[in-house]
Design a protein around this motif. Structure first.
Motif, PDB file in Angstrom:
ATOM      1  N   SER A  61       3.369 -12.463 -15.396  1.00 50.46           N
ATOM      2  CA  SER A  61       3.854 -11.860 -13.594  1.00 50.46           C
ATOM      3  C   SER A  61       2.906 -13.154 -11.724  1.00 50.46           C
ATOM      4  O   SER A  61       2.552 -12.524 -11.262  1.00 50.46           O
ATOM      5  CB  SER A  61       3.594 -11.029 -13.368  1.00 50.46           C
ATOM      6  OG  SER A  61       1.823  -9.993 -13.553  1.00 50.46           O
ATOM      7  N   GLU A  62       2.497 -14.548 -12.998  1.00 52.69           N
ATOM      8  CA  GLU A  62       1.538 -15.177 -11.840  1.00 52.69           C
ATOM      9  C   GLU A  62       1.983 -15.296 -10.447  1.00 52.69           C
ATOM     10  O   GLU A  62       1.365 -15.526  -9.911  1.00 52.69           O
ATOM     11  CB  GLU A  62       1.348 -15.983 -13.067  1.00 52.69           C
ATOM     12  CG  GLU A  62       0.725 -16.545 -14.233  1.00 52.69           C
ATOM     13  CD  GLU A  62       0.332 -17.552 -14.162  1.00 52.69           C
ATOM     14  OE1 GLU A  62      -0.627 -18.702 -14.441  1.00 52.69           O
ATOM     15  OE2 GLU A  62       0.949 -18.030 -15.440  1.00 52.69           O
ATOM     16  N   THR A  63       3.426 -15.946 -10.458  1.00 52.84           N
ATOM     17  CA  THR A  63       4.345 -15.592  -9.229  1.00 52.84           C
ATOM     18  C   THR A  63       4.589 -14.299  -8.200  1.00 52.84           C
ATOM     19  O   THR A  63       5.227 -14.965  -7.531  1.00 52.84           O
ATOM     20  CB  THR A  63       5.528 -16.295  -9.816  1.00 52.84           C
ATOM     21  OG1 THR A  63       6.312 -15.682 -10.063  1.00 52.84           O
ATOM     22  CG2 THR A  63       5.486 -17.768 -10.113  1.00 52.84           C
ATOM     23  N   ILE A  64       4.074 -13.694  -8.795  1.00 58.15           N
ATOM     24  CA  ILE A  64       4.450 -11.808  -8.058  1.00 58.15           C
ATOM     25  C   ILE A  64       3.610 -11.324  -7.343  1.00 58.15           C
ATOM     26  O   ILE A  64       2.333 -11.123  -7.695  1.00 58.15           O
ATOM     27  CB  ILE A  64       5.414 -10.924  -9.710  1.00 58.15           C
ATOM     28  CG1 ILE A  64       6.296 -11.215 -10.086  1.00 58.15           C
ATOM     29  CG2 ILE A  64       5.321  -9.666  -8.912  1.00 58.15           C
ATOM     30  CD1 ILE A  64       6.564 -10.074 -10.743  1.00 58.15           C
ATOM     31  N   ARG A  65       3.737 -11.677  -5.734  1.00 57.61           N
ATOM     32  CA  ARG A  65       3.124 -10.612  -5.100  1.00 57.61           C
ATOM     33  C   ARG A  65       3.241  -9.390  -4.446  1.00 57.61           C
ATOM     34  O   ARG A  65       4.208  -9.250  -4.339  1.00 57.61           O
ATOM     35  CB  ARG A  65       2.768 -11.595  -4.110  1.00 57.61           C
ATOM     36  CG  ARG A  65       1.997 -11.006  -2.869  1.00 57.61           C
ATOM     37  CD  ARG A  65       2.360 -12.348  -1.133  1.00 57.61           C
ATOM     38  NE  ARG A  65       1.048 -11.780  -0.670  1.00 57.61           N
ATOM     39  CZ  ARG A  65       1.830 -12.188   0.717  1.00 57.61           C
ATOM     40  NH1 ARG A  65       2.936 -12.874   1.041  1.00 57.61           N
ATOM     41  NH2 ARG A  65       1.074 -11.644   1.526  1.00 57.61           N
ATOM     42  N   VAL A  66       2.884  -8.165  -4.798  1.00 56.12           N
ATOM     43  CA  VAL A  66       3.286  -7.349  -4.687  1.00 56.12           C
ATOM     44  C   VAL A  66       2.239  -6.292  -3.135  1.00 56.12           C
ATOM     45  O   VAL A  66       0.633  -6.123  -3.760  1.00 56.12           O
ATOM     46  CB  VAL A  66       2.755  -6.030  -5.576  1.00 56.12           C
ATOM     47  CG1 VAL A  66       3.089  -5.073  -5.148  1.00 56.12           C
ATOM     48  CG2 VAL A  66       4.034  -6.544  -6.942  1.00 56.12           C
ATOM     49  N   ARG A  67       3.093  -5.628  -2.378  1.00 54.93           N
ATOM     50  CA  ARG A  67       1.303  -5.446  -1.067  1.00 54.93           C
ATOM     51  C   ARG A  67       2.870  -3.919  -0.698  1.00 54.93           C
ATOM     52  O   ARG A  67       4.495  -3.531  -1.287  1.00 54.93           O
ATOM     53  CB  ARG A  67       2.450  -5.885   0.193  1.00 54.93           C
ATOM     54  CG  ARG A  67       1.495  -7.904   0.401  1.00 54.93           C
ATOM     55  CD  ARG A  67       0.228  -7.440   1.224  1.00 54.93           C
ATOM     56  NE  ARG A  67      -0.517  -8.219   1.170  1.00 54.93           N
ATOM     57  CZ  ARG A  67      -1.073  -8.602   2.388  1.00 54.93           C
ATOM     58  NH1 ARG A  67       0.174  -8.354   3.202  1.00 54.93           N
ATOM     59  NH2 ARG A  67      -1.745 -10.202   2.865  1.00 54.93           N
ATOM     60  N   SER A  68       1.823  -2.807  -0.508  1.00 58.77           N
ATOM     61  CA  SER A  68       1.781  -1.891  -0.172  1.00 58.77           C
ATOM     62  C   SER A  68       2.139  -1.616   1.176  1.00 58.77           C
ATOM     63  O   SER A  68       0.492  -2.003   1.658  1.00 58.77           O
ATOM     64  CB  SER A  68       2.000  -0.469  -0.800  1.00 58.77           C
ATOM     65  OG  SER A  68       1.874   0.447  -0.644  1.00 58.77           O
ATOM     66  N   VAL A  69       2.735  -0.868   1.773  1.00 59.13           N
ATOM     67  CA  VAL A  69       2.750  -1.195   3.477  1.00 59.13           C
ATOM     68  C   VAL A  69       2.420   0.860   4.132  1.00 59.13           C
ATOM     69  O   VAL A  69       3.326   1.309   3.758  1.00 59.13           O
ATOM     70  CB  VAL A  69       3.122  -1.656   4.570  1.00 59.13           C
ATOM     71  CG1 VAL A  69       3.168  -1.274   5.825  1.00 59.13           C
ATOM     72  CG2 VAL A  69       2.833  -2.771   3.693  1.00 59.13           C
ATOM     73  N   LEU A  70       1.129   1.461   4.217  1.00 64.63           N
ATOM     74  CA  LEU A  70       1.774   2.407   5.533  1.00 64.63           C
ATOM     75  C   LEU A  70       1.215   2.495   6.572  1.00 64.63           C
ATOM     76  O   LEU A  70       0.475   1.525   7.235  1.00 64.63           O
ATOM     77  CB  LEU A  70       0.793   3.702   4.411  1.00 64.63           C
ATOM     78  CG  LEU A  70       0.153   3.415   2.511  1.00 64.63           C
ATOM     79  CD1 LEU A  70      -0.737   4.441   2.667  1.00 64.63           C
ATOM     80  CD2 LEU A  70       1.843   4.508   2.152  1.00 64.63           C
ATOM     81  N   GLY A  71       1.963   3.729   7.251  1.00 67.22           N
ATOM     82  CA  GLY A  71       2.000   3.667   8.577  1.00 67.22           C
ATOM     83  C   GLY A  71       1.861   4.635   9.400  1.00 67.22           C
ATOM     84  O   GLY A  71       2.324   5.990   8.766  1.00 67.22           O
ATOM     85  N   ARG A  72       1.875   4.542  11.525  1.00 66.79           N
ATOM     86  CA  ARG A  72       2.576   6.021  11.621  1.00 66.79           C
ATOM     87  C   ARG A  72       3.473   6.687  11.424  1.00 66.79           C
ATOM     88  O   ARG A  72       4.002   7.494  11.264  1.00 66.79           O
ATOM     89  CB  ARG A  72       2.457   5.678  13.093  1.00 66.79           C
ATOM     90  CG  ARG A  72       3.192   4.598  13.690  1.00 66.79           C
ATOM     91  CD  ARG A  72       3.209   4.244  14.928  1.00 66.79           C
ATOM     92  NE  ARG A  72       3.573   5.404  15.838  1.00 66.79           N
ATOM     93  CZ  ARG A  72       3.496   6.094  17.399  1.00 66.79           C
ATOM     94  NH1 ARG A  72       3.205   4.648  17.738  1.00 66.79           N
ATOM     95  NH2 ARG A  72       3.694   6.749  18.182  1.00 66.79           N
ATOM     96  N   PHE A  73       5.118   5.231  10.877  1.00 65.90           N
ATOM     97  CA  PHE A  73       5.828   5.814   9.835  1.00 65.90           C
ATOM     98  C   PHE A  73       6.449   5.147   8.693  1.00 65.90           C
ATOM     99  O   PHE A  73       5.300   4.524   8.258  1.00 65.90           O
ATOM    100  CB  PHE A  73       7.411   4.816  11.367  1.00 65.90           C
ATOM    101  CG  PHE A  73       6.675   4.704  12.526  1.00 65.90           C
ATOM    102  CD1 PHE A  73       6.840   6.087  13.436  1.00 65.90           C
ATOM    103  CD2 PHE A  73       7.155   3.452  13.170  1.00 65.90           C
ATOM    104  CE1 PHE A  73       7.182   5.663  14.336  1.00 65.90           C
ATOM    105  CE2 PHE A  73       7.066   3.556  14.966  1.00 65.90           C
ATOM    106  CZ  PHE A  73       6.749   5.035  15.142  1.00 65.90           C
ATOM    107  N   LEU A  74       6.688   6.112   8.465  1.00 59.28           N
ATOM    108  CA  LEU A  74       6.839   6.586   6.853  1.00 59.28           C
ATOM    109  C   LEU A  74       7.632   4.864   6.346  1.00 59.28           C
ATOM    110  O   LEU A  74       9.111   5.150   6.343  1.00 59.28           O
ATOM    111  CB  LEU A  74       7.398   7.393   6.488  1.00 59.28           C
ATOM    112  CG  LEU A  74       7.567   7.265   4.431  1.00 59.28           C
ATOM    113  CD1 LEU A  74       7.233   9.318   4.395  1.00 59.28           C
ATOM    114  CD2 LEU A  74       8.523   7.453   4.120  1.00 59.28           C
ATOM    115  N   GLU A  75       7.326   3.659   6.076  1.00 61.58           N
ATOM    116  CA  GLU A  75       8.813   2.811   5.360  1.00 61.58           C
ATOM    117  C   GLU A  75       9.468   3.711   3.868  1.00 61.58           C
ATOM    118  O   GLU A  75       9.304   4.003   3.042  1.00 61.58           O
ATOM    119  CB  GLU A  75       7.029   1.944   4.572  1.00 61.58           C
ATOM    120  CG  GLU A  75       6.226   1.302   5.436  1.00 61.58           C
ATOM    121  CD  GLU A  75       7.640  -0.226   7.105  1.00 61.58           C
ATOM    122  OE1 GLU A  75       8.302  -0.218   6.467  1.00 61.58           O
ATOM    123  OE2 GLU A  75       7.225   0.360   7.472  1.00 61.58           O
TER     124      GLU A  75
END
Length: 721
Positions: free
Chosen positions: A605-619
């Motif tokens: 999975s070398e080419t896989i990038r995973v991000r998680s975003v949390l904030g004032r609104f629920l994504e």
């Protein structure tokens, strides 16, 4: 944070002296070592929520809000997910999950992970948030800190409001240990008769259903609150007159709140009502105990409840920190919250007065994509249905109802449409967890007023989000369709980020009409032209898009896969992404919650990038984008990549062909992967690392940028008018 790494994930050349790259075997995408346990990944997600509670860059009451969210998240996690693991252990199910672990092993790992996390939660609230709130004039006081006048006020309140609804229950001969209801707050008391020297245990349930957990006390210059348990403890002599109080301490029980409706149920509503009555009697899965409780009293409670020690959590501070919501809502402190956001009306729907906007006309000119809460739910979705009700040429309105709110106009609009003689259908999902009672009430109201109400299949949840309006135009009819990523819920539309597509695309219209017919009638699932519909085609459709992208990459075309969702769990889909990465396809995944995929593993999975975003609104939005040179295929809809969505739910995901709408979805993806305000990156060892901004003075923020973008578009539309 959780580290699910194992030695088998290391490249063989690093693990074996003298090994070369040629000696390294290609990792097997099906190896359990490359599948993160779902429950452990969820705990990682709630830890990210807790990190926001400790983030000094957040306004103070926003931090308090995240601490309350962490608590309510954890309650539901125990009631559903941990309860499911315990049920497997009790039923002696030893089958290993996709990660190679048994339920018993996962429970031990969860205990090891959750114990320090709950301790950190208590410390953040006790040592950080509450002292800062006190500096701002909002204080939770100990009873002994109160003045005589304040104690007198609380004594009067106890006598007239609290005491009448308390029921002390003693344990002894002929008096078994009382039933402790789910999520109730309880005071355990050891009481002794001074004459006979007999000692008994008694339980007092706090009446938080009818009395505030945090009682406001009179004061001139502060907003002071006292926990309800402190008031009750101060007046135990009224509950046990003539007795000696030897010991007391707080405890709280969490029970299994999940249930299933049999596939054989011939009346889904009646079967569900029966299950709801039994929900509060589920097995105990967690006991929270005041850390200051004496060992003798703690032992008494644990033994009487009959629970394993790994179910018991000692809490140093207030129990049940969902009570923090009371402090978030304290008036007069808006400066401690995010600046308010008022959703705008999309420019395409701004013709004339907002109340009279012609949504149908805008749709005939081209697809309209709205993004809540930046775009108004009221002037888009609710206006769409209101126009359908008022239009004499509209013949039918059909709508799915998974979760809705009392302040939404949508269901009352369906009632009016039915009264006008329009064919009106509501496909109500009664099994929407924790909204079952509300949906039963809505379903009964709709049925009583003539709306055709359908409950769906007992074995499947109808999770699709769509509205179909059939309108007579000349000698033909046209389908006007709304497909969303979120529920038709006016309140959450102001809190969750979701997309909604308004389209008159004939193929999508036929697909949605066919889906409704299959759900309301009696037919075998058929094939759909454009839409991907679970449970009979969504997984295959997404995997086929992944495989097409791999083939294009091998043919030398420029490719990329980008996905945004709440959770990615499905093993088949994860393995397809692993194979795509092994082929060299760049993959970006933005996931708010659970991620069972491992990123950045050499050869896998070398080419896989995973991000998680949390904030004032629920994504909450779901976007699936596949790029193959100039070809860009983009889907949006109701489904996450989870087995439950793909196999056990009716889900609807549709392609977006309108170039402007597609560009808007791609822009949202671009911004999500550039966020530096509330983002975490998944490391190759399975842990999550907070993203640090390249320019700390000017960090990029997904939600802030989208608020600014939509506000600017609204201003420009105002100037044009």
């Amino acid at each position: 944070m959780h580290d699910d790494a194992t030695s088998s994930t290391m490249p063989a050349s690093a693990a074996v002296p003298g090994a070369t790259v040629a000696d390294v075997p290609t990792p097997d995408p099906g190896d359990p070592a490359f599948f993160v346990n779902r429950e452990l990944s969820w705990v990682d997600f709630d830890e990210r929520v807790l990190e926001l509670a400790g983030d000094e860059r957040q306004p103070l009451l926003e931090r308090v809000k995240f601490a309350a969210i962490f608590a309510s998240n954890l309650d539901e996690f125990f009631m559903i997910r941990v309860a499911g693991l315990h049920a497997k252990v009790w039923n002696e199910v030893r089958r290993r999950g996709p990660d190679g672990r048994t339920a018993d092993e996962v429970l031990d790992l969860l205990r090891a992970q959750l114990e320090p996390l709950t301790g950190a939660h208590s410390r953040i609230v006790r040592d950080d948030l509450l002292p800062l709130l006190a500096e701002e004039g909002v204080r939770i006081a100990r009873y002994e800190e109160l003045s005589d006048a304040q104690r007198a006020e609380l004594a009067d309140r106890f006598q007239h409001r609290i005491y009448p609804v308390l029921t002390p229950l003693a344990v002894g001969l002929g008096r078994p240990f009382p039933y402790i209801s789910n999520l109730s707050l309880n005071l355990g008391v050891l009481v002794r008769d001074p004459d006979t020297r007999q000692t008994v245990f008694a339980r007092v349930k706090l009446p938080t259903e009818v009395v505030d957990r945090l009682e406001r006390v009179p004061t001139d210059d502060e907003q002071v609150f006292v926990p309800l348990e402190a008031i009750v403890e101060a007046h135990l002599d009224r509950l046990f007159p003539g007795m000696e109080i030897l010991d007391r301490g707080m405890f709280r029980v969490t029970r299994d709140a999940d249930f299933e409706i049999s596939d054989e149920a011939d009346d889904v509503k009646r079967a569900l009502e029966a299950q709801l009555r039994n929900r509060r009697f589920g097995e105990i899965v967690r006991v929270e105990i005041d850390a200051d409780m004496s060992e003798a009293l703690r032992t008494e409670i644990v033994e009487q409840l009959g629970v394993e020690e790994r179910m018991v959590y000692d809490i140093d501070g207030l129990l049940d920190l969902t009570a923090l919501w009371q402090l978030v809502k304290v008036p007069g402190h808006n400066d401690l919250l995010d600046d308010p956001w008022r959703p705008v009306t999309p420019p395409r729907l701004r013709e004339g007065d907002d109340e009279q906007a012609d949504v149908f006309g805008a749709m005939r000119r081209g697809d309209v994509l709205v993004h809540h809460p930046y775009d108004s739910f009221e002037t888009s979705v609710e206006r769409f249905v209101e126009q359908a009700v008022a239009d004499r040429d509209v013949l039918a309105i059909k709508m799915t109802v998974y979760r809705t709110s009392a302040d939404s106009t949508l269901l009352p609009s369906l009632v009016r449409a039915s009264e006008q003689g329009k064919q009106t259908v509501a496909l109500v999902e009664l099994k929407a967890r924790f909204d079952e009672q509300a949906n039963i009430r809505w379903a009964q109201l709709l049925e009583d007023t003539g709306v055709h109400v359908v409950y769906g299949h007992p074995a499947l949840k109808t999770h699709a989000k769509c509205i179909l309006v059939v309108r007579r135009e000349g000698e033909r009819v046209r389908h006007y369709v709304h497909v969303g990523t979120g529920n038709y819920h006016a309140k959450t539309a102001r809190l969750y980020t979701d997309f909604g597509l308004f389209t008159t695309d004939p193929a999508i219209g036929r697909d949605v009409a066919e889906m409704f017919n299959q759900l309301t009638g009696f037919a075998k699932p058929g094939r759909f032209d454009r839409a991907l519909v679970a449970p009979n085609g969504l997984r295959d459709g997404l995997v086929e898009e992944i495989e097409r992208t791999v083939a294009a990459h091998r043919a030398g075309r420029r490719t990329r896969i980008r996905l945004k969702m709440n959770s990615i769990v499905d093993r088949v889909s994860i393995q397809a992404l692993y194979r795509a990465s092994q082929a060299g396809v760049p993959i970006e995944i933005n996931v708010r919650g659970i991620c069972c995929l491992r990123a950045g593993i050499p050869g896998l999975s070398e080419t896989i990038r995973v991000r998680s975003v949390l904030g004032r609104f629920l994504e909450h939005s779901r976007i699936y984008a596949f790029e193959r040179d100039e070809e860009s295929v983009v889907y949006m809809g109701s489904a996450d990549i989870m087995e439950r969505n793909l196999d056990n739910r009716v889900e609807l995901v549709v392609p977006v062909h309108d170039e402007a709408a597609k560009a808007q979805l791609i822009d949202a993806l671009d911004r999500a992967f550039c966020d530096e305000v509330g983002s975490w990156e998944l490391r190759s060892d399975g842990g999550w690392e907070r993203v640090r901004p390249a320019d700390p003075e000017h960090p990029r923020g997904l939600q802030r940028e989208l608020m600014e973008l939509h506000a600017r578009r609204a201003r420009e539309a105002d100037l044009e008018e």
